[in-house]
Design a protein around this motif. Structure first.
Motif, mmCIF file in Angstrom:
data_model
loop_
_atom_site.group_PDB
_atom_site.id
_atom_site.type_symbol
_atom_site.label_atom_id
_atom_site.label_comp_id
_atom_site.label_asym_id
_atom_site.label_seq_id
_atom_site.Cartn_x
_atom_site.Cartn_y
_atom_site.Cartn_z
ATOM 1 N N SER A 228 4.320 -3.035 8.323
ATOM 2 C CA SER A 228 4.190 -4.491 8.451
ATOM 3 C C SER A 228 2.746 -4.876 8.744
ATOM 4 C CB SER A 228 5.114 -5.001 9.552
ATOM 5 O OG SER A 228 4.963 -6.391 9.738
ATOM 6 N N ALA A 229 2.099 -4.121 9.636
ATOM 7 C CA ALA A 229 0.710 -4.428 9.970
ATOM 8 C C ALA A 229 -0.221 -4.201 8.785
ATOM 9 C CB ALA A 229 0.263 -3.582 11.164
ATOM 10 N N LEU A 230 -0.026 -3.105 8.065
ATOM 11 C CA LEU A 230 -0.888 -2.811 6.926
ATOM 12 C C LEU A 230 -0.632 -3.757 5.764
ATOM 13 C CD1 LEU A 230 -0.920 1.099 6.886
ATOM 14 C CD2 LEU A 230 -2.719 -0.442 7.669
ATOM 15 N N ALA A 231 0.603 -4.211 5.613
ATOM 16 C CA ALA A 231 0.921 -5.140 4.535
ATOM 17 C C ALA A 231 0.211 -6.468 4.724
ATOM 18 C CB ALA A 231 2.428 -5.356 4.436
ATOM 19 N N ALA A 232 -0.198 -6.754 5.971
ATOM 20 C CA ALA A 232 -0.926 -7.997 6.236
ATOM 21 C C ALA A 232 -2.272 -8.030 5.527
ATOM 22 C CB ALA A 232 -1.128 -8.173 7.747
ATOM 23 N N LYS A 233 -2.701 -6.879 5.025
ATOM 24 C CA LYS A 233 -3.937 -6.807 4.245
ATOM 25 C C LYS A 233 -3.823 -7.618 2.952
ATOM 26 C CE LYS A 233 -7.906 -4.990 2.765
ATOM 27 N NZ LYS A 233 -9.220 -5.308 3.346
ATOM 28 N N GLY A 234 -2.576 -7.832 2.529
ATOM 29 C CA GLY A 234 -2.381 -8.640 1.339
ATOM 30 C C GLY A 234 -1.908 -7.858 0.127
ATOM 31 N N ILE A 235 -1.545 -6.569 0.302
ATOM 32 C CA ILE A 235 -1.034 -5.799 -0.821
ATOM 33 C C ILE A 235 0.421 -6.170 -1.070
ATOM 34 C CG2 ILE A 235 -2.582 -3.891 -0.330
ATOM 35 C CD1 ILE A 235 -0.246 -2.385 0.822
ATOM 36 N N SER A 236 0.928 -5.830 -2.227
ATOM 37 C CA SER A 236 2.319 -6.083 -2.574
ATOM 38 C C SER A 236 3.105 -4.794 -2.402
ATOM 39 C CB SER A 236 2.439 -6.584 -4.016
ATOM 40 O OG SER A 236 1.730 -7.796 -4.181
ATOM 41 N N PRO A 237 3.971 -4.697 -1.389
ATOM 42 C CA PRO A 237 4.724 -3.470 -1.174
ATOM 43 C C PRO A 237 5.590 -3.115 -2.373
ATOM 44 C CG PRO A 237 4.882 -4.940 0.715
ATOM 45 C CD PRO A 237 4.261 -5.725 -0.392
ATOM 46 N N GLU A 238 5.672 -1.822 -2.648
ATOM 47 C CA GLU A 238 6.532 -1.319 -3.709
ATOM 48 C C GLU A 238 7.494 -0.333 -3.075
ATOM 49 O OE1 GLU A 238 4.371 0.207 -7.036
ATOM 50 O OE2 GLU A 238 2.701 -1.173 -6.702
#
Length: 331
Positions: A228-238
Motif C-alpha cells: 500500500s505504501a509503495l503503491a502511493a508512488k503512483g504505479i498501477s498494481p498488477e
C-alpha cells in the motif's frame, strides 16, 4: 532493479515459510508478496541476522538511478532484539531481563538513530529516484505466555511491547529526517500477537530461528502495509503478475538467532539452588519437557506429562520471581 528489499530476518521471510538459503529469503516473505502484488521485479537482499552495518556492507549493490522502490526493515538487531528475548524467555532463577531490556533501550535511544541516519542517507544517495519505505516491528505479546518452553512474565511482556512501540517511533523519526516514508505495522497486527487467535507471529516454533517472527499470515499483513505504501508512488498494481526475484549476496548478519532456555545448564541449576529450589527437580522436569518438545517437532502433540512438566516449571518460576521481589504469590 526497480524494487530492492533490504533488511533483517523480518524482511527475509523468517517464520513464514521454508528457508531458501542461509539468509532464509522465503518464497512467502513479504518482499516477494509485495513484488507480485505490484508487478515489480525485486532484488531480494534482506538477510537473517542483519544489523544496519550488515545492510550497508552487503545489501546495497542493487541500488541505482533506475531503482524506483525500496523497502527497509532493520534496527531490531542493533538494539539486541534476540538476546533480550532470550533473557526474558528464561525463568526467574536464571535471569533478570530488566537489565537486558534497559541496555536495549539505551542503544535504541543513543546509538540506533545515528545508524539509521547513515543507512537512509546511503540508500537515498545511491537510489535518488526511488520511493523508499521504512517499516518497524509489531508488538509480540498479548499478555499471556502460552508456550511450553518459555517463561515470559506479564511485566516482561509489557516492557517488550513498550520497547517495540518506541522502536517504531525511533525508526519513524529517522525516516522523517531522511525524507522517506514510514509505514508502521502496529495497527495492522493488533489482536494477532503471539498466543492470540489467530496469531500472526510465531511463538516457539521449529526451526527455532522462526520463533517470534511473523508466520505466513504475518508476512501477508506486512505485504499489505508495504505494498500500500509503495503503491502511493503512483504505479498501477498488477495482482499476481509474474515477476523476477533476484537474490543478492547471501551473507548472514552478525546478530544471533533465538534459542529456548537451557534449563539443564550449570547457570540454570546453580540459579535454582540459589533461589531455594531443588536443582534435581528442575533437571528432571527439564528433561521431561525437552523430550516432549522433541516429539512435537515431528508434528506429534506433546504428552500430558510434557504439559505437567511445563506447568510445574512455571510454578517454580513464580516462586523464584516472588523470592526476588518481582511478583507476589497468590495466597
Amino acid at each position: 532493479m526497480r524494487y530492492v528489499a533490504l533488511g533483517d530476518s523480518y524482511a527475509a521471510g523468517v517464520g513464514g515459510a521454508a528457508r531458501r538459503n542461509a539468509c532464509w529469503r522465503a518464497d512467502d516473505g513479504y518482499p516477494v508478496q509485495v513484488a507480485r502484488r505490484l508487478g515489480l521485479d525485486v532484488a531480494y537482499n534482506a538477510c537473517l541476522g542483519a544489523v544496519v552495518a550488515d545492510v550497508l556492507a552487503h545489501q546495497l549493490a542493487s541500488l541505482g538511478p533506475d531503482t524506483t522502490h525500496v523497502s527497509v526493515t532493520v534496527g531490531g538487531n542493533d538494539i539486541g532484539f534476540v538476546p533480550v528475548l532470550i533473557a526474558a524467555a528464561e525463568p526467574g532463577w536464571m535471569a533478570n531481563s530488566d537489565v537486558s531490556i534497559d541496555h536495549a533501550l539505551i542503544a535504541m535511544r543513543q546509538v540506533l538513530p545515528g545508524r539509521l541516519d547513515q543507512l537512509f542517507a546511503e540508500v537515498t544517495g545511491r537510489a535518488p529516484n526511488a520511493y523508499v519505505v521504512a517499516t518497524a516491528y509489531p508488538r509480540l505479546f498479548n499478555g499471556v505466555d502460552c508456550n511450553l518452553a518459555t517463561f515470559f512474565s506479564p511485566h516482561e511482556m509489557e516492557r517488550l511491547n513498550a520497547a517495540a512501540d518506541e522502536l517504531g517511533s525511533v525508526i519513524a523519526a529517522a525516516a522523517r529526517r531522511a525524507g522517506i516514508r514510514y509505514a508502521g505495522v502496529g495497527t495492522r497486527f493488533a489482536g494477532h500477537a503471539v498466543c492470540d487467535d489467530p496469531e500472526w507471529i510465531n511463538g516457539v516454533s521449529w526451526p527455532v530461528e522462526g520463533s517470534f517472527h511473523p508466520n505466513s499470515l504475518g508476512h501477508n499483513a506486512y505485504a499489505d502495509v508495504v505494498a500500500s505504501a509503495l503503491a502511493a508512488k503512483g504505479i498501477s498494481p498488477e495482482a499476481g503478475a509474474a515477476v523476477e526475484i533476484v537474490e543478492g549476496p547471501c551473507v548472514p548478519g552478525s546478530a544471533p538467532t533465538f534459542s529456548i532456555p537451557d534449563l539443564l545448564s550449570a547457570r540454570s541449576l546453580d540459579g535454582a539452588r540459589e533461589y531455594g529450589l531443588d536443582p534435581a527437580e528442575v533437571e528432571r522436569l527439564a528433561r521431561q519437557l525437552y523430550a516432549g518438545l522433541d516429539a512435537a517437532q515431528g508434528a506429534l502433540r506433546p504428552s500430558e506429562e510434557t504439559y505437567a512438566a511445563a506447568a510445574r516449571l512455571a510454578e517454580l518460576d513464580a516462586v523464584a520471581r516472588a523470592r526476588r521481589g518481582e511478583v507476589k504469590m497468590d495466597g
